[in-house]
Design an enzyme around this catalytic site. Structure first.
Site, mmCIF file in Angstrom:
data_model
loop_
_atom_site.group_PDB
_atom_site.id
_atom_site.type_symbol
_atom_site.label_atom_id
_atom_site.label_comp_id
_atom_site.label_asym_id
_atom_site.label_seq_id
_atom_site.Cartn_x
_atom_site.Cartn_y
_atom_site.Cartn_z
ATOM 1 N N LYS A 11 1.949 1.838 -6.619
ATOM 2 C CA LYS A 11 0.719 2.519 -6.205
ATOM 3 C C LYS A 11 0.730 3.997 -6.634
ATOM 4 O O LYS A 11 1.769 4.524 -7.058
ATOM 5 C CB LYS A 11 0.570 2.382 -4.687
ATOM 6 N N TYR A 51 -9.197 -5.468 -3.505
ATOM 7 C CA TYR A 51 -8.911 -5.556 -2.066
ATOM 8 C C TYR A 51 -10.095 -6.124 -1.275
ATOM 9 O O TYR A 51 -10.213 -5.867 -0.074
ATOM 10 C CB TYR A 51 -8.524 -4.179 -1.523
ATOM 11 N N ASN A 114 2.005 3.316 0.823
ATOM 12 C CA ASN A 114 3.283 2.603 0.977
ATOM 13 C C ASN A 114 3.871 2.118 -0.348
ATOM 14 O O ASN A 114 4.607 1.141 -0.396
ATOM 15 C CB ASN A 114 3.153 1.476 2.009
ATOM 16 N N HIS A 117 2.611 -2.746 -3.979
ATOM 17 C CA HIS A 117 1.873 -3.945 -3.548
ATOM 18 C C HIS A 117 2.558 -5.165 -4.142
ATOM 19 O O HIS A 117 3.037 -5.108 -5.280
ATOM 20 C CB HIS A 117 0.427 -3.901 -4.063
ATOM 21 N N GLU A 128 -4.546 -12.391 -8.663
ATOM 22 C CA GLU A 128 -4.344 -10.953 -8.864
ATOM 23 C C GLU A 128 -3.872 -10.660 -10.293
ATOM 24 O O GLU A 128 -4.295 -9.679 -10.903
ATOM 25 C CB GLU A 128 -3.338 -10.425 -7.836
HETATM 26 P P1 GDP Z 1 0.709 -5.815 2.294
HETATM 27 O O1 GDP Z 1 0.447 -7.210 1.804
HETATM 28 O O2 GDP Z 1 2.100 -5.629 2.840
HETATM 29 O O3 GDP Z 1 0.377 -4.761 1.262
HETATM 30 O O4 GDP Z 1 -0.248 -5.550 3.538
HETATM 31 P P2 GDP Z 1 -1.768 -5.933 3.852
HETATM 32 O O5 GDP Z 1 -2.296 -6.962 2.894
HETATM 33 O O6 GDP Z 1 -1.846 -6.220 5.313
HETATM 34 O O7 GDP Z 1 -2.565 -4.560 3.632
HETATM 35 C C1 GDP Z 1 -2.895 -4.125 2.332
HETATM 36 C C2 GDP Z 1 -2.652 -2.645 2.240
HETATM 37 O O8 GDP Z 1 -3.584 -1.971 3.072
HETATM 38 C C3 GDP Z 1 -1.283 -2.179 2.762
HETATM 39 O O9 GDP Z 1 -0.270 -2.269 1.798
HETATM 40 C C4 GDP Z 1 -1.558 -0.736 3.125
HETATM 41 O O10 GDP Z 1 -1.456 0.106 1.979
HETATM 42 C C5 GDP Z 1 -3.021 -0.764 3.556
HETATM 43 N N1 GDP Z 1 -3.133 -0.746 5.016
HETATM 44 C C6 GDP Z 1 -2.840 -1.727 5.901
HETATM 45 N N2 GDP Z 1 -3.083 -1.324 7.156
HETATM 46 C C7 GDP Z 1 -3.539 -0.043 7.064
HETATM 47 C C8 GDP Z 1 -3.974 0.926 8.010
HETATM 48 O O11 GDP Z 1 -3.986 0.702 9.227
HETATM 49 N N3 GDP Z 1 -4.380 2.132 7.498
HETATM 50 C C9 GDP Z 1 -4.378 2.402 6.153
HETATM 51 N N4 GDP Z 1 -4.790 3.593 5.715
HETATM 52 N N5 GDP Z 1 -3.978 1.512 5.243
HETATM 53 C C10 GDP Z 1 -3.567 0.312 5.688
#
Ligand code: GDP
Length: 143
Positions: A11, A51, A114, A117, A128
């Site tokens: 990212k 997304y 974070n 991805h 994807e």
């Molecule tokens: P992943 O599969 O581990 O990436 O997690 P998810 O699919 O649940 O979420 C996608 C991405 O959305 C995550 O990697 C984070 O960067 C972002 N994200 C998830 N929850 C939050 C949140 O509460 N706040 C913000 N700003 N970003 C979030």
């Protein structure tokens, strides 16, 4: 065990902090082979399309703004159980919950930023991967 492909993004925070080599090395050191990779700078609409599954979530705007805030490195990785293995190497979504030695534990600064991805299923890996790569950009790992 089965040979799979998964889709990975370093990212904008990872690229901005010069972590591309370190992160790709972790994949290679743990038996994931890069079969496609490139640096891109997503448009807002590309980030929103990628997304789309999160479009109703309160953080959607913040997430998509962040993903187009700078260049990213997209890759397709191949290996045994690549989808799960890659997610183990990345660590939990929230770096505060990520295990020692994972990429998110070692490098990520927040839940929103974070660093990496990774696809969460083989089906999503295929969707994807084709969102960012054409077939001609993916090498045959046995060649
Ligand atoms: P992943 O599969 O581990 O990436 O997690 P998810 O699919 O649940 O979420 C996608 C991405 O959305 C995550 O990697 C984070 O960067 C972002 N994200 C998830 N929850 C939050 C949140 O509460 N706040 C913000 N700003 N970003 C979030």
């Amino acid at each position: 065990m089965s040979l799979e492909q998964t889709f990975s993004i370093i990212k904008p925070d990872g690229v901005r902090r010069n972590l591309v080599g370190k992160i790709l090395s972790r994949f290679e050191e743990k038996e994931l082979r890069i079969v496609a990779t490139k640096m891109i700078h997503m448009s807002k609409s590309e980030a929103e399309g990628f997304y789309a599954v999160h479009s109703e979530r309160p953080f959607f705007g913040e997430l998509t703004e962040f993903m187009c805030s700078g260049p990213v490195v997209v890759s397709i990785l191949e290996g045994e159980n690549a989808v799960l293995h890659h997610r183990e190497i990345m660590g939990a979504t929230n770096p505060d919950d990520a295990d020692e030695g994972t990429i998110r534990r070692d490098f990520a600064e927040s839940l929103g930023e974070n660093t990496v991805h990774g696809s969460d299923s083989q089906e999503n890996a295929a969707i994807e991967s084709s969102y960012f790569f054409s077939q001609t950009e993916i090498v045959n790992s046995s060649s």
